[in-house]
Design a protein around this motif. Sequence first.
Motif, short mmCIF file in Angstrom:
data_model
loop_
_atom_site.label_atom_id
_atom_site.label_comp_id
_atom_site.label_asym_id
_atom_site.label_seq_id
_atom_site.Cartn_x
_atom_site.Cartn_y
_atom_site.Cartn_z
N ASP A 59 -29.83 -31.56 22.67
CA ASP A 59 -29.76 -31.19 21.26
C ASP A 59 -29.61 -29.68 21.17
O ASP A 59 -30.28 -28.94 21.90
N ILE A 60 -28.72 -29.23 20.28
CA ILE A 60 -28.58 -27.80 20.01
C ILE A 60 -28.55 -27.58 18.51
O ILE A 60 -28.17 -28.46 17.74
N THR A 61 -28.97 -26.39 18.11
CA THR A 61 -28.85 -25.95 16.72
C THR A 61 -27.72 -24.94 16.67
O THR A 61 -27.69 -24.00 17.46
N VAL A 62 -26.78 -25.16 15.76
CA VAL A 62 -25.57 -24.34 15.64
C VAL A 62 -25.56 -23.61 14.31
O VAL A 62 -25.98 -24.16 13.29
N SER A 63 -25.08 -22.37 14.34
CA SER A 63 -24.78 -21.63 13.11
C SER A 63 -23.31 -21.27 13.15
O SER A 63 -22.79 -20.89 14.20
N TYR A 121 -13.14 -31.91 9.27
CA TYR A 121 -14.06 -30.78 9.16
C TYR A 121 -14.48 -30.36 10.57
O TYR A 121 -14.68 -31.20 11.45
N TYR A 122 -14.61 -29.06 10.76
CA TYR A 122 -15.08 -28.51 12.03
C TYR A 122 -15.81 -27.21 11.73
O TYR A 122 -15.78 -26.72 10.60
N VAL A 123 -16.46 -26.65 12.74
CA VAL A 123 -17.24 -25.43 12.54
C VAL A 123 -16.76 -24.37 13.51
O VAL A 123 -16.58 -24.63 14.70
N ASP A 124 -16.51 -23.18 12.97
CA ASP A 124 -16.31 -21.99 13.81
C ASP A 124 -17.72 -21.51 14.15
O ASP A 124 -18.37 -20.87 13.33
N GLY A 125 -18.19 -21.86 15.34
CA GLY A 125 -19.55 -21.55 15.74
C GLY A 125 -19.75 -20.08 16.08
O GLY A 125 -18.96 -19.51 16.83
N ASN A 126 -20.78 -19.49 15.50
CA ASN A 126 -21.12 -18.09 15.80
C ASN A 126 -22.25 -17.99 16.81
O ASN A 126 -22.33 -17.03 17.57
N SER A 127 -23.14 -19.00 16.82
CA SER A 127 -24.26 -18.99 17.76
C SER A 127 -24.82 -20.40 17.89
O SER A 127 -24.59 -21.26 17.04
N TYR A 128 -25.58 -20.60 18.95
CA TYR A 128 -26.30 -21.86 19.13
C TYR A 128 -27.55 -21.61 19.96
O TYR A 128 -27.64 -20.61 20.68
N GLU A 129 -28.49 -22.52 19.82
CA GLU A 129 -29.72 -22.50 20.63
C GLU A 129 -30.00 -23.93 21.09
O GLU A 129 -29.86 -24.87 20.30
#
Length: 132
Positions: A59-63, A121-129
């Motif tokens: 599992d990751i959290t994405v911004s 829909y998709y996300v341009d990810g800036n960071s993840y943890e």
Amino acid sequence: MVNAEELVGKEVHFTGLVNHVCAHSGKRCILKNLEGNLSIRVEASGNLEGFDKEMAGQDITVSGILRKTRLEEAAIDEWETEVKAKDASEDGGKHCSSEMVNIKEMRDWMKENNKNYYAIYYVDGNSYEVVE
């Protein structure tokens, strides 16, 4: 995903299970929700250089920024024609049947939403943890 249309172009934060990391570049991954019935592609952008291939199953959290692209009905028609031709020439057509399921789901969504395109829909990810 319930509010996706309203969030296009805005920063989003969410957690998901890494279902796939692009083996070639590591620049994209696919996350699934807990139920496994929704997925979204996350593209590495900005300072985010990529995703570790070993993250699959974690599992990751994405911004990042939610984006939308459209797959026009004509492109779906062309894809369906190609799949049907491939199905006729391949042994068993197992790969083709999964593509036809995708095409049907796209057409069902277009009908339900009265659209002549399928929204992706998709996300341009800036960071993840990684969630511990």
